[in-house]
Design a protein around this motif. Structure first.
Motif, short mmCIF file in Angstrom:
data_model
loop_
_atom_site.label_atom_id
_atom_site.label_comp_id
_atom_site.label_asym_id
_atom_site.label_seq_id
_atom_site.Cartn_x
_atom_site.Cartn_y
_atom_site.Cartn_z
N GLU A 75 33.13 43.74 30.73
CA GLU A 75 32.25 43.18 29.71
C GLU A 75 32.97 42.08 28.92
O GLU A 75 32.38 41.06 28.57
N VAL A 76 34.26 42.31 28.65
CA VAL A 76 35.05 41.30 27.95
C VAL A 76 35.16 40.03 28.80
O VAL A 76 35.01 38.91 28.29
N GLU A 78 33.07 38.96 31.01
CA GLU A 78 31.77 38.28 30.99
C GLU A 78 31.58 37.52 29.69
O GLU A 78 31.04 36.41 29.67
N ALA A 79 32.04 38.12 28.57
CA ALA A 79 31.91 37.46 27.27
C ALA A 79 32.75 36.19 27.22
O ALA A 79 32.33 35.16 26.68
N VAL A 80 33.96 36.24 27.79
CA VAL A 80 34.83 35.06 27.84
C VAL A 80 34.19 33.97 28.68
O VAL A 80 34.22 32.78 28.33
N LYS A 81 33.58 34.37 29.77
CA LYS A 81 32.90 33.41 30.65
C LYS A 81 31.73 32.74 29.92
O LYS A 81 31.53 31.52 30.01
N ARG A 82 30.95 33.55 29.18
CA ARG A 82 29.83 32.99 28.41
C ARG A 82 30.32 32.02 27.34
O ARG A 82 29.72 30.97 27.10
N ARG A 83 31.45 32.39 26.69
CA ARG A 83 32.00 31.51 25.66
C ARG A 83 32.42 30.16 26.26
O ARG A 83 32.16 29.11 25.66
N ASN A 84 33.04 30.19 27.41
CA ASN A 84 33.46 28.94 28.07
C ASN A 84 32.27 28.06 28.40
O ASN A 84 32.32 26.83 28.26
N LYS A 85 31.16 28.69 28.83
CA LYS A 85 29.96 27.92 29.13
C LYS A 85 29.36 27.31 27.87
O LYS A 85 28.90 26.16 27.88
N LYS A 86 29.38 28.07 26.77
CA LYS A 86 28.86 27.55 25.50
C LYS A 86 29.72 26.39 25.00
O LYS A 86 29.20 25.43 24.41
N LEU A 87 31.02 26.46 25.25
CA LEU A 87 31.91 25.36 24.85
C LEU A 87 31.58 24.10 25.65
O LEU A 87 31.56 22.99 25.10
N TYR A 125 28.37 28.65 20.19
CA TYR A 125 29.76 28.79 20.64
C TYR A 125 30.60 29.53 19.61
O TYR A 125 31.35 30.46 19.95
N GLU A 126 30.48 29.13 18.33
CA GLU A 126 31.30 29.74 17.28
C GLU A 126 30.96 31.21 17.08
O GLU A 126 31.85 32.02 16.77
N ASN A 127 29.69 31.57 17.27
CA ASN A 127 29.29 32.98 17.10
C ASN A 127 29.99 33.87 18.13
O ASN A 127 30.61 34.88 17.78
N ILE A 128 29.90 33.48 19.40
CA ILE A 128 30.52 34.31 20.45
C ILE A 128 32.04 34.24 20.38
O ILE A 128 32.73 35.22 20.65
N ASN A 129 32.58 33.08 19.98
CA ASN A 129 34.03 32.93 19.85
C ASN A 129 34.56 33.80 18.72
O ASN A 129 35.61 34.44 18.84
N THR A 130 33.82 33.85 17.60
CA THR A 130 34.23 34.68 16.45
C THR A 130 34.24 36.16 16.82
O THR A 130 35.16 36.91 16.46
N ILE A 131 33.21 36.58 17.57
CA ILE A 131 33.13 37.99 17.99
C ILE A 131 34.34 38.34 18.87
O ILE A 131 34.96 39.40 18.69
N LEU A 132 34.67 37.47 19.79
CA LEU A 132 35.82 37.73 20.68
C LEU A 132 37.12 37.78 19.89
O LEU A 132 37.97 38.65 20.11
N ILE A 133 37.30 36.84 18.96
CA ILE A 133 38.53 36.78 18.17
C ILE A 133 38.69 38.03 17.32
O ILE A 133 39.80 38.55 17.14
N GLU A 134 37.58 38.56 16.80
CA GLU A 134 37.64 39.73 15.92
C GLU A 134 37.73 41.04 16.69
O GLU A 134 38.45 41.96 16.29
N GLU A 135 36.98 41.15 17.81
CA GLU A 135 36.86 42.43 18.49
C GLU A 135 37.92 42.66 19.57
O GLU A 135 38.34 43.78 19.79
N LEU A 136 38.35 41.59 20.24
CA LEU A 136 39.30 41.76 21.34
C LEU A 136 40.64 42.35 20.88
O LEU A 136 41.17 43.26 21.53
N PRO A 137 41.22 41.89 19.75
CA PRO A 137 42.47 42.52 19.28
C PRO A 137 42.30 44.01 18.98
O PRO A 137 43.22 44.79 19.19
N LYS A 138 41.10 44.40 18.50
CA LYS A 138 40.86 45.82 18.21
C LYS A 138 40.92 46.64 19.50
O LYS A 138 41.49 47.74 19.52
N LEU A 139 40.31 46.11 20.55
CA LEU A 139 40.33 46.82 21.84
C LEU A 139 41.75 46.95 22.37
O LEU A 139 42.15 48.01 22.87
N ILE A 140 42.54 45.88 22.24
CA ILE A 140 43.92 45.92 22.71
C ILE A 140 44.76 46.88 21.87
O ILE A 140 45.57 47.65 22.39
#
Length: 345
Positions: A75-76, A78-87, A125-140
């Protein structure tokens, strides 16, 4: 499956096979030996208790938690892929706005409309990028507190298996004859004297560790990579290549067709992470190779190159000049296309 569980299963399987071999060798006479009977009963008891208690506990306390944790990563991705497309969408809208500023349109509403679309693309782009920046470190960060209990359960499962095996096999100790140390040494020496045990000098190949990017998929094997470099060298002689992230990106957006070759040892990975998505959006096959230095050398430059694009025929579609590498190009194109189609994200 975990290596510890595989190890336990392998021990039981090898002991069971040993019992079967002894039965075949000695036949019914084997059961006249109390030690063999007790040994077979002990192995069967270990296997039974392992399946009833150990396997179920191992499944629930080790395998299932690991599977749940691992299930988040697709899922992560896929989210990174969507963010790249939005960029990419945002970049395209900004480019559109800049063009309208440089060359104003006769329609006065066209620029405000383009700016509005650019702002919307930026927000997405900023919405999905912000979610990744905030949530990905928590998962790690969760990996240590989450995996600690799993590791503890793994050790307990191994301990339980070892204790059970020791208790069952300890029973037959008294029924076994005391070992003759001299006879054991004699047997070992006979084994050492066998020609199969002689040491043979072998040349050790030096293994060099090389960084490979986690996004390097599909990665060409050595045979394909060699063919790709050869094609690039021939195409570069007639200037039918694009070299570097900026130039390749520009060529793709202009609709130029060919093969994109990306180096897998680029760090940070963000330098080339958007290129696979860009290639897929423009239906251009791409493939990763192991060395940016070799890619640069093949592209007729002394500097390492992160990406090269072979444009068959070049800007002027000079098919005559491309005839020298056509056969190689067709093979590389087909291979790259097949590899991309086999990708599973």
């Amino acid at each position: 499956m975990c290596l510890t569980h595989v190890h336990s299963t392998a021990i039981i399987a090898s002991q069971s096979r040993l019992v079967q071999v002894m039965e075949k060798i000695y036949g019914d006479a084997a059961y006249s030996n109390p030690a063999f009977t007790e040994y077979k009963r002990a192995i069967e008891a270990i296997e039974s208790e392992s399946k009833e208690g150990l396997d179920q506990g191992f499944q629930k306390s080790v395998l299932e938690p690991l599977a749940r944790y691992i299930s988040y990563f697709p899922e992560v991705n896929e989210a990174v892929k969507r963010r790249n497309k939005k960029l990419l969408d945002y970049d395209a809208q900004r480019s559109k706005v800049r063009k309208l500023i440089d060359k104003p349109s006769e329609d006065p509403n066209r620029l405000p409309r383009a700016e509005q679309e650019a702002n919307l693309s930026r927000e997405l782009y900023e919405n999905i990028n912000t979610i990744l920046i905030e949530e990905l470190p928590k998962l790690i960060d969760l990996r240590v507190p989450y995996l600690d209990p799993v590791f503890e359960a793994l050790v307990k499962c191994e301990l339980l298996f070892s204790q059970t095996g020791y208790e069952k096999l300890e029973i037959i100790r008294d029924r076994m004859p005391p070992p003759d140390e001299r006879s054991v040494d004699d047997i070992l020496q006979q084994m050492r004297d066998l020609t199969i045990c002689e040491k043979k000098e072998s040349k050790k190949e030096e293994v060099t560790l090389q960084y490979i990017s986690p996004i390097a998929h599909p990665l060409a094997d050595k045979k394909v990579e060699k063919k790709i470099y050869k094609t690039i060298k021939k195409a570069s002689k007639v200037k039918h290549i694009r070299r570097g992230v900026k130039e390749v990106g520009k060529a793709l957006r202009k609709g130029e067709k060919g093969i994109v070759i990306i180096a897998s040892d680029i760090s940070p990975v963000d330098v080339v992470s958007h290129l696979p998505v860009l290639c897929e959006d423009h239906n251009v096959p791409y493939v990763f190779v192991t060395s940016k230095a070799q890619l640069g050398e093949a592209s007729s430059t002394k500097r390492p190159t992160s990406v090269t694009m072979i444009v068959y025929g070049g800007k002027k579609n000079d098919v005559k000049a491309a005839a020298d590498y056509k056969e190689l190009y067709d093979e590389c194109f087909t291979t790259a296309k097949d590899l991309v189609e086999k990708l599973v994200y």
